[in-house]
Design an enzyme around this catalytic site. Structure first.
Site, PDB file in Angstrom:
ATOM      1  N   ASN A 181       0.850  -1.188   0.000  1.00 24.14           N
ATOM      2  CA  ASN A 181       0.000   0.000   0.000  1.00 24.14           C
ATOM      3  C   ASN A 181       0.894   1.250   0.000  1.00 24.14           C
ATOM      4  OD1 ASN A 181       0.706   0.676   2.743  1.00 24.14           O
ATOM      5  ND2 ASN A 181      -0.878  -0.707   3.502  1.00 24.14           N
ATOM      6  N   LYS A 183       1.419   3.741   2.138  1.00 26.23           N
ATOM      7  CA  LYS A 183       2.210   3.982   3.343  1.00 26.23           C
ATOM      8  C   LYS A 183       3.429   3.074   3.382  1.00 26.23           C
ATOM      9  CE  LYS A 183       1.816   4.022   8.406  1.00 26.23           C
ATOM     10  NZ  LYS A 183       0.896   3.786   9.563  1.00 26.23           N
ATOM     11  N   GLU A 184       3.234   1.790   3.064  1.00 25.15           N
ATOM     12  CA  GLU A 184       4.333   0.822   3.078  1.00 25.15           C
ATOM     13  C   GLU A 184       5.366   1.148   2.012  1.00 25.15           C
ATOM     14  OE1 GLU A 184       1.620  -2.990   4.594  1.00 25.15           O
ATOM     15  OE2 GLU A 184       1.970  -2.606   2.454  1.00 25.15           O
ATOM     16  N   ASP A 244      -5.850  -7.077   0.293  1.00 20.49           N
ATOM     17  CA  ASP A 244      -5.799  -8.516   0.027  1.00 20.49           C
ATOM     18  C   ASP A 244      -6.536  -8.855  -1.263  1.00 20.49           C
ATOM     19  OD1 ASP A 244      -4.464  -8.975   2.445  1.00 20.49           O
ATOM     20  OD2 ASP A 244      -6.330  -9.281   3.540  1.00 20.49           O
TER      21      ASP A 244
END
Length: 300
Positions: A181, A183-184, A244
């Site tokens: 995502n 943020k990651e 997911d």
């Protein structure tokens, strides 16, 4: 992991403390984490097998039952005792989540369980079309296991898609595609923009990159180009598990022979469907077909 939903109502404050009194009306269970990826694949007609860990507890038994209901093969699941099965327990009243309770241990698995996981992996990879690494940083993905995943997949010429947490992303150089995502992706790269993050991760891991961006949709980095896919959903009820679903549908499309851009477009439609549902949900084939038809009409 097991997703446990406790649904009920609140209509008064406790006389014992200034907290709401929650009346339980219903409980539901569903596979979460990597299990949610597998159930999304199975819901759309794919054959999914899970490789992971559970404890020796009631939650593990419940999780296995939920997998069976959804036609997911669990022969690769390893029982690690006395470690508990990871659980996320969500308490929801009147459509609003009041609190989430987590049960987990996150230390890395030891050499014994690494060896067991590698044995299961070696058996499964030969008969699979693709491998999806859905890493929630709960201790199952180790450097040695990641190395084995990459090595076996390349040896048998299998596609690998990874939704990798920042703690472990460096283990996965030469993976085919990663799907973090926003943020990651920013955390992994140390960059402050999606464009910078995507290009950095492409070079660092020698792979293509699909970044999920919530209400902003998806951004795909393929070779020297990047493509934006605006969010499809107009009504967002819950974003739980949407990443997911993107990973699952994207992987299923690629395994079926789709090009990266087409797989991303279909995955984006799938995400728009599940955010309109409560909790960890899956899109149906008919819902996905209708979404794609509507998108096609809108583009004409």
């Amino acid at each position: 992991m097991l997703d446990h939903y406790i649904l009920g109502t609140v209509d008064r404050i406790s006389p014992e403390a200034p907290v709401p009194v929650f009346l339980i009306e219903k409980e539901t269970f569903a596979p979460g984490g990597a299990g949610n990826v597998a159930t999304n694949i199975a819901a759309l007609g794919g054959r999914a097998s899970v490789l992971g860990m559970v404890g020796k507890d009631d939650a593990a038994g419940r999780l296995m039952k939920e997998f069976k209901k959804r036609n997911v093969d669990t022969n690769g699941v390893i029982n690690i005792n006395p470690r508990p099965t990871t659980q996320k327990i969500r308490v929801i009243a009147h459509g609003q989540q009041l609190i989430r309770l987590d049960i987990e241990k996150t230390e890395k698995i030891g050499a014994k369980f690494e060896k067991m996981a590698m044995g299961s992996l070696a058996k499964k990879v030969k008969t699979s079309d693709a491998l999806v690494v859905s890493d929630y940083a709960k201790g199952f993905i180790t450097k040695n296991l990641a190395k084995a995943i990459i090595s076996l997949s390349k040896k048998h010429k299998k596609l690998i898609i990874g939704d990798i947490k920042p703690e472990n992303f460096s283990y996965f150089r030469n993976i085919d595609v990663i799907a973090p995502n926003e943020k990651e992706a920013l955390k992994m790269s140390g960059k402050n923009s999606i464009l910078g993050a995507g290009k950095f991760l492409q070079k660092k891991l020698n792979c293509d990159v699909l970044i999920t961006r919530g209400t902003k949709g998806l951004t795909l980095f393929e070779k020297n180009k990047n493509y934006d896919f605006p969010a499809e959903s107009k009504d967002v009820f819950s974003v739980t598990g949407a990443g997911d679903t993107v990973t699952a549908v994207f992987a299923l499309c690629l395994a079926a022979g789709a090009k990266l851009q087409d797989a991303a477009r279909i995955a984006n439609c799938a995400a728009g469907i599940v955010v309109g549902k409560m909790g960890t949900a899956t899109p149906s084939f008919s819902e996905l077909r209708d979404c794609l038809k509507a998108e096609g009409k809108a583009q004409k």
